[in-house]
Design an enzyme around this catalytic site. Structure first.
Site, PDB file in Angstrom:
ATOM      1  N   ASP A   1     -14.306  41.803 -24.689  1.00  0.00           N
ATOM      2  CA  ASP A   1     -13.352  40.717 -24.960  1.00  0.00           C
ATOM      3  C   ASP A   1     -13.400  40.478 -26.470  1.00  0.00           C
ATOM      4  O   ASP A   1     -14.301  40.989 -27.166  1.00  0.00           O
ATOM      5  CB  ASP A   1     -13.768  39.471 -24.159  1.00  0.00           C
ATOM      6  CG  ASP A   1     -12.778  38.308 -24.288  1.00  0.00           C
ATOM      7  OD1 ASP A   1     -11.646  38.530 -24.752  1.00  0.00           O
ATOM      8  OD2 ASP A   1     -13.150  37.180 -23.922  1.00  0.00           O
TER       9      ASP A   1
ATOM     10  N   ARG B   1      -3.920  39.447 -12.190  1.00  0.00           N
ATOM     11  CA  ARG B   1      -3.994  37.997 -12.356  1.00  0.00           C
ATOM     12  C   ARG B   1      -3.001  37.339 -11.380  1.00  0.00           C
ATOM     13  O   ARG B   1      -3.323  36.353 -10.724  1.00  0.00           O
ATOM     14  CB  ARG B   1      -3.635  37.599 -13.799  1.00  0.00           C
ATOM     15  CG  ARG B   1      -4.591  38.095 -14.871  1.00  0.00           C
ATOM     16  CD  ARG B   1      -5.941  37.435 -14.785  1.00  0.00           C
ATOM     17  NE  ARG B   1      -5.844  35.987 -14.856  1.00  0.00           N
ATOM     18  CZ  ARG B   1      -5.732  35.280 -15.995  1.00  0.00           C
ATOM     19  NH1 ARG B   1      -5.742  35.901 -17.160  1.00  0.00           N
ATOM     20  NH2 ARG B   1      -5.664  33.961 -15.971  1.00  0.00           N
TER      21      ARG B   1
ATOM     22  N   HIS C   1     -13.971  31.334 -17.430  1.00  0.00           N
ATOM     23  CA  HIS C   1     -12.613  31.834 -17.168  1.00  0.00           C
ATOM     24  C   HIS C   1     -12.617  32.448 -15.763  1.00  0.00           C
ATOM     25  O   HIS C   1     -12.519  33.654 -15.585  1.00  0.00           O
ATOM     26  CB  HIS C   1     -12.232  32.866 -18.235  1.00  0.00           C
ATOM     27  CG  HIS C   1     -10.769  33.158 -18.323  1.00  0.00           C
ATOM     28  ND1 HIS C   1      -9.817  32.526 -17.543  1.00  0.00           N
ATOM     29  CD2 HIS C   1     -10.069  34.030 -19.108  1.00  0.00           C
ATOM     30  CE1 HIS C   1      -8.611  32.994 -17.855  1.00  0.00           C
ATOM     31  NE2 HIS C   1      -8.731  33.898 -18.782  1.00  0.00           N
TER      32      HIS C   1
HETATM   33  N1  NVA Z   1     -12.627  34.716 -24.603  1.00  0.00           N
HETATM   34  C1  NVA Z   1     -11.220  34.655 -24.864  1.00  0.00           C
HETATM   35  C2  NVA Z   1     -10.462  34.943 -23.605  1.00  0.00           C
HETATM   36  C3  NVA Z   1      -8.968  34.930 -23.765  1.00  0.00           C
HETATM   37  C4  NVA Z   1      -8.249  35.189 -22.491  1.00  0.00           C
HETATM   38  C5  NVA Z   1     -10.850  33.295 -25.394  1.00  0.00           C
HETATM   39  O1  NVA Z   1     -11.371  32.287 -24.887  1.00  0.00           O
HETATM   40  O2  NVA Z   1     -10.070  33.222 -26.346  1.00  0.00           O
HETATM   41  N1   CP Z   2      -6.469  36.997 -20.253  1.00  0.00           N
HETATM   42  C1   CP Z   2      -5.838  35.839 -20.449  1.00  0.00           C
HETATM   43  O1   CP Z   2      -6.239  34.784 -19.922  1.00  0.00           O
HETATM   44  O2   CP Z   2      -4.722  35.943 -21.211  1.00  0.00           O
HETATM   45  P1   CP Z   2      -3.891  34.725 -21.837  1.00  0.00           P
HETATM   46  O3   CP Z   2      -4.785  34.038 -22.819  1.00  0.00           O
HETATM   47  O4   CP Z   2      -2.696  35.355 -22.487  1.00  0.00           O
HETATM   48  O5   CP Z   2      -3.497  33.803 -20.734  1.00  0.00           O
END
Ligand code: NVA
Ligand code: CP
Length: 307
Positions: free
Chosen positions: A222, A290, A130
């Site tokens: 997270d 962001r 990410h």
């Molecule tokens: N680790 C989480 C991040 C969400 C922004 C996911 O992949 O669901």
């Molecule tokens: N943190 C993040 O990427 O949030 P969303 O999944 O809402 O885009």
């Protein structure tokens, strides 16, 4: 020259630092109602195979502020890989738009898209990485402390795409990264080994929360089960319980420590509601950043494209 942002590793240390500086400048200009229209006349496709709030909104708003336009597509609409192969989708999109932004499961899919597209591809999240999140998080850390080099970051909980992107950052910017997690949820140890070999950062993977928090300036967590693996939540709750960020842990970290979470959060699982809402929490600054960090990424990629 076409460049991408599929992973933090696509950019050099200097490029990352420049981007943070540029993001801060764009943020300032935007707040003064003076956002430059660097993307005037440009169109971007945003393709989502997973849910999103922050990423979708921040990219759409950011591109609009820069004078560009967005077209959001869902899996239902293009059925990538089923209706036609990824490489065809990439080449068709390249004939219409100026950049492709993807959120999906498979990192491989984004790599393939980047390989066949003649325009920049941005990874809006895969199961593996990410990068937009951590680029924005660096901006937040810089704003709060005035530095990022050697910042002590304790990442608690599940090792996931966000953790991997933190590990990637550690190969570009010197940081002191401690990952506290259960034996069942270790990060990719190959990646840890590679980054240790690069040798610019300190990386510790531990099962001891206290060890990770010792002197930490950033406490990061997270969700315990990411998108696509929500069925694992019961098992994760069992093994990750002791890695919850709660008020009784804060005493082990620096007094000035900030609490970070990429959101969405599951309150009273990986983090208590009290800490998330407390005065050390910077989660909404993170969410805001962001917008600014991604605007800088988009403009940079567009500049490279015309070189
Ligand atoms: N680790 C989480 C991040 C969400 C922004 C996911 O992949 O669901
Ligand atoms: N943190 C993040 O990427 O949030 P969303 O999944 O809402 O885009």
């Amino acid at each position: 020259m076409k460049r991408d942002f599929v992973s933090i590793l696509d950019w050099t240390s200097e490029e990352i630092r420049n981007n943070l500086e540029f993001a801060a400048e764009l943020k300032n200009k935007t707040k003064n109602g003076d956002c430059p229209n660097f993307l005037q006349g440009k169109n971007y496709v945003l393709f989502f195979q997973k849910e999103s709030l922050r990423t979708r909104l921040s990219f759409e708003v950011g591109i609009n502020q820069l004078g560009g336009r967005t077209i959001a597509l869902s899996e239902q609409e293009i059925k990538i890989g089923k209706r036609e192969p990824i490489k065809d989708v990439a080449r068709v999109m390249s004939r219409y738009v100026d950049g492709i932004l993807i959120r999906t499961y498979s990192h491989q899919m984004v790599l393939e898209m980047a390989r066949y597209a003649s325009i920049p591809v941005i990874n809006m999240l895969t199961d593996f990485n990410h990068p937009c999140q951590v680029m924005s998080d660096l901006l937040t850390i810089f704003e709060k402390f005035g530095y990022i080099d050697n910042v002590r970051v304790a990442y608690l909980g599940d090792s996931n795409n966000v953790t991997n992107s933190w590990l990637n950052i550690a190969s570009r910017i010197p940081i002191d990264l401690r990952i506290a997690t259960a034996p069942e949820t270790l990060p990719n140890l190959e990646l840890v080994k590679e980054i240790n070999k690069i040798g610019i950062s300190k990386i510790k993977v531990t099962h001891s929360v206290k060890e990770a928090l010792d002197g930490a300036e950033v406490l990061y967590t997270d969700v315990w089960a990411s998108m696509g693996e929500k069925e694992k939540i019961n098992e994760r709750e069992r093994v990750l319980k002791k890695f919850q960020i709660n008020s009784s842990l804060l005493k082990y970290a620096e007094k000035k420590a900030i609490i970070m979470h990429c959101l969405p959060a599951e309150r009273d699982k990986e983090i208590t509601d009290e800490v998330l809402e407390g005065n050390q929490s910077v989660v909404f600054d993170q969410a805001e950043n962001r917008l600014h960090a991604q605007k800088a990424i988009l403009v940079q990629l567009d500049k490279w494209l015309s070189l």
